[in-house]
Structure formats: structure tokens, C-alpha cells
Design an enzyme around this catalytic site. Structure first.
Site, mmCIF file in Angstrom:
data_model
loop_
_atom_site.group_PDB
_atom_site.id
_atom_site.type_symbol
_atom_site.label_atom_id
_atom_site.label_comp_id
_atom_site.label_asym_id
_atom_site.label_seq_id
_atom_site.Cartn_x
_atom_site.Cartn_y
_atom_site.Cartn_z
ATOM 1 N N GLY A 49 -36.130 -26.492 -49.906
ATOM 2 C CA GLY A 49 -37.225 -25.530 -49.844
ATOM 3 C C GLY A 49 -38.537 -26.290 -49.819
ATOM 4 O O GLY A 49 -38.592 -27.446 -50.248
ATOM 5 N N GLN A 54 -47.503 -27.652 -50.921
ATOM 6 C CA GLN A 54 -46.952 -29.006 -51.093
ATOM 7 C C GLN A 54 -47.344 -29.937 -49.960
ATOM 8 O O GLN A 54 -47.279 -31.155 -50.112
ATOM 9 C CB GLN A 54 -45.426 -28.965 -51.198
ATOM 10 C CG GLN A 54 -44.929 -28.300 -52.472
ATOM 11 C CD GLN A 54 -43.418 -28.371 -52.536
ATOM 12 O OE1 GLN A 54 -42.746 -27.519 -51.987
ATOM 13 N NE2 GLN A 54 -42.893 -29.397 -53.185
ATOM 14 N N CYS A 103 -38.021 -31.550 -57.591
ATOM 15 C CA CYS A 103 -39.104 -31.050 -56.729
ATOM 16 C C CYS A 103 -39.665 -32.212 -55.934
ATOM 17 O O CYS A 103 -39.881 -33.292 -56.485
ATOM 18 C CB CYS A 103 -40.194 -30.424 -57.597
ATOM 19 S SG CYS A 103 -41.562 -29.762 -56.643
ATOM 20 N N LEU A 104 -39.895 -31.984 -54.648
ATOM 21 C CA LEU A 104 -40.437 -33.047 -53.795
ATOM 22 C C LEU A 104 -41.823 -33.476 -54.256
ATOM 23 O O LEU A 104 -42.251 -34.591 -53.977
ATOM 24 C CB LEU A 104 -40.488 -32.573 -52.336
ATOM 25 C CG LEU A 104 -39.147 -32.148 -51.720
ATOM 26 C CD1 LEU A 104 -39.333 -31.704 -50.281
ATOM 27 C CD2 LEU A 104 -38.104 -33.261 -51.809
ATOM 28 N N GLU A 146 -39.846 -22.008 -55.349
ATOM 29 C CA GLU A 146 -40.813 -22.117 -54.239
ATOM 30 C C GLU A 146 -42.014 -21.196 -54.460
ATOM 31 O O GLU A 146 -43.147 -21.565 -54.172
ATOM 32 C CB GLU A 146 -40.137 -21.811 -52.898
ATOM 33 C CG GLU A 146 -39.025 -22.778 -52.509
ATOM 34 C CD GLU A 146 -39.409 -24.242 -52.633
ATOM 35 O OE1 GLU A 146 -40.584 -24.594 -52.436
ATOM 36 O OE2 GLU A 146 -38.520 -25.047 -52.962
ATOM 37 N N HIS A 149 -44.882 -22.527 -56.516
ATOM 38 C CA HIS A 149 -45.843 -23.388 -55.819
ATOM 39 C C HIS A 149 -47.001 -22.582 -55.229
ATOM 40 O O HIS A 149 -48.106 -23.099 -55.061
ATOM 41 C CB HIS A 149 -45.153 -24.145 -54.677
ATOM 42 C CG HIS A 149 -44.310 -25.298 -55.130
ATOM 43 N ND1 HIS A 149 -44.823 -26.374 -55.817
ATOM 44 C CD2 HIS A 149 -42.986 -25.550 -54.984
ATOM 45 C CE1 HIS A 149 -43.840 -27.243 -56.063
ATOM 46 N NE2 HIS A 149 -42.720 -26.771 -55.577
HETATM 47 NI NI NI Z 1 -40.889 -27.835 -55.682
#
Ligand code: NI
Length: 184
Positions: A49, A54, A103-104, A146, A149
Site C-alpha cells: 500500500g 508518502q 511502513c515504507l 494507509e 497517512h
Molecule cells: Ni505506511
């Protein structure tokens, strides 16, 4: 198409409430390019996701796609592509389940977070059509991650205590073997 840079925890833009997406923008070629870039970026970073903030795009827009097969998500069922715009969330069942999330934007860490497992999402799709969809189980967790964010939140905000936070390497060594569900 291009892989965009994913901004990380500490960048102030991860901590603001994103703006609503306007219909004119959804109808533009710029929007199509943004969506294509988001999917390419998500895959390049091996995520499941990605939310627009981001990649430092201040819009209430997120994508989700659970892969058909991946050694990292063996126990997860593949999903269709989800494009979520201007969402509103309603919890249909307050009972929660926990998951070791990653999380990225918080690379190298895992945290155990509990979230409701049945939610109703009201949102616009990629044609700006109003839609309603019920998400359950792991997908409900991913959707909530998601959506956070889009409202300036990160999964670490939901940790019950710091004991529920681990480095990836220690997670792999000590926690993963217990077989609890993982969201990366
Ligand atoms: Ni994330």
C-alpha cells in the site's frame, strides 16, 4: 512512469492532514500519471500500500494491492487494485486483531498494532464515482494503515507501549518465528 522517493518519519509532511482531491484533478492526465507512479513506487519498494503523502503529494489518495505471490506475504491472499480518494471510515465491528506492521516511511522497524477488523469505507474511485466498500480482516488493517497517512498519522502512534516496537532483524530472529501476521 517513475519511481518517486518515499519520505520518512521525521519529515514534517508526514504529519499533516492531506487535502481533498478535486474532481478536475481526477479527470486530468496528471492524475493518471500520479497513480501510475504510485503503483510503480509501491512495487519498487515492495510495499502493499502507498499513500500520496508518502511521496510528498499532499492529497487524500491511497493505493493498495496485495500481491498474487510473494515470499514476504505467504499467508496473505492477493487483492485487486484499490484506489482510494477522499475516504471516510466507519467501524462496523469494534473487535480488534493485532498485526506486526511495517511502513515504507518507517523503514527497518516493525510494530504490533491492534485495529478493528471490519470497516466500511466511503470514498471516490479513480473516476471520481462515490463508492462504499466493506473491508474485513487483513485488508481492513491495511486500509486503516494507509488512511492514517492521509491524516498525519503513522502506525507507531497506535503502539500500546514501546515493547511493541522492534528492529526488522530482531523481529526476524525472535518474533516472526511465532507466526504472527505481518503487514509490511
Ligand atoms: Ni505506511
Amino acid at each position: 512512469m517513475a519511481v518517486r522517493k518515499v519520505i520518512r518519519m521525521g519529515h514534517p509532511h508526514l504529519r499533516r492532514v492531506a487535502e481533498d482531491v478535486k474532481e478536475e484533478f481526477v479527470k486530468s492526465s496528471e492524475f493518471k500519471e500520479l497513480i501510475a507512479d504510485m503503483f510503480e513506487t509501491m512495487k519498487a519498494y515492495e510495499g502493499i500500500g502507498l499513500a500520496a503523502p508518502q511521496i510528498d503529494v499532499n492529497l487524500k489518495l491511497a493505493i493498495i494491492e496485495l500481491p498474487v505471490s510473494s515470499p514476504r506475504y505467504e499467508e496473505v491472499e492477493a487483492s485487486e487494485k484499490h484506489i482510494i480518494i477522499n475516504p471516510k471510515i466507519e467501524t462496523l465491528d469494534e473487535s480488534v486483531a493485532g498485526c506486526w506492521e511495517g511502513c515504507l516511511s518507517v523503514p527497518g522497524l516493525r510494530g504490533f498494532v491492534e485495529r478493528p477488523q471490519k470497516i466500511k469505507l466511503t470514498f471516490r474511485d479513480e473516476n471520481f464515482e462515490q463508492r462504499e466498500e466493506v473491508f474485513e480482516g487483513f485488508l481492513a488493517t491495511v486500509v486503516q494503515h494507509e488512511l492514517d497517512h492521509l491524516f498525519g498519522k503513522l502506525y507507531i502512534d497506535h503502539l500500546k507501549s514501546n515493547e511493541f516496537l522492534a528492529y526488522q532483524e530482531e523481529f526476524d530472529q525472535f518474533i516472526q518465528p511465532s507466526g504472527e501476521e505481518v503487514l509490511d
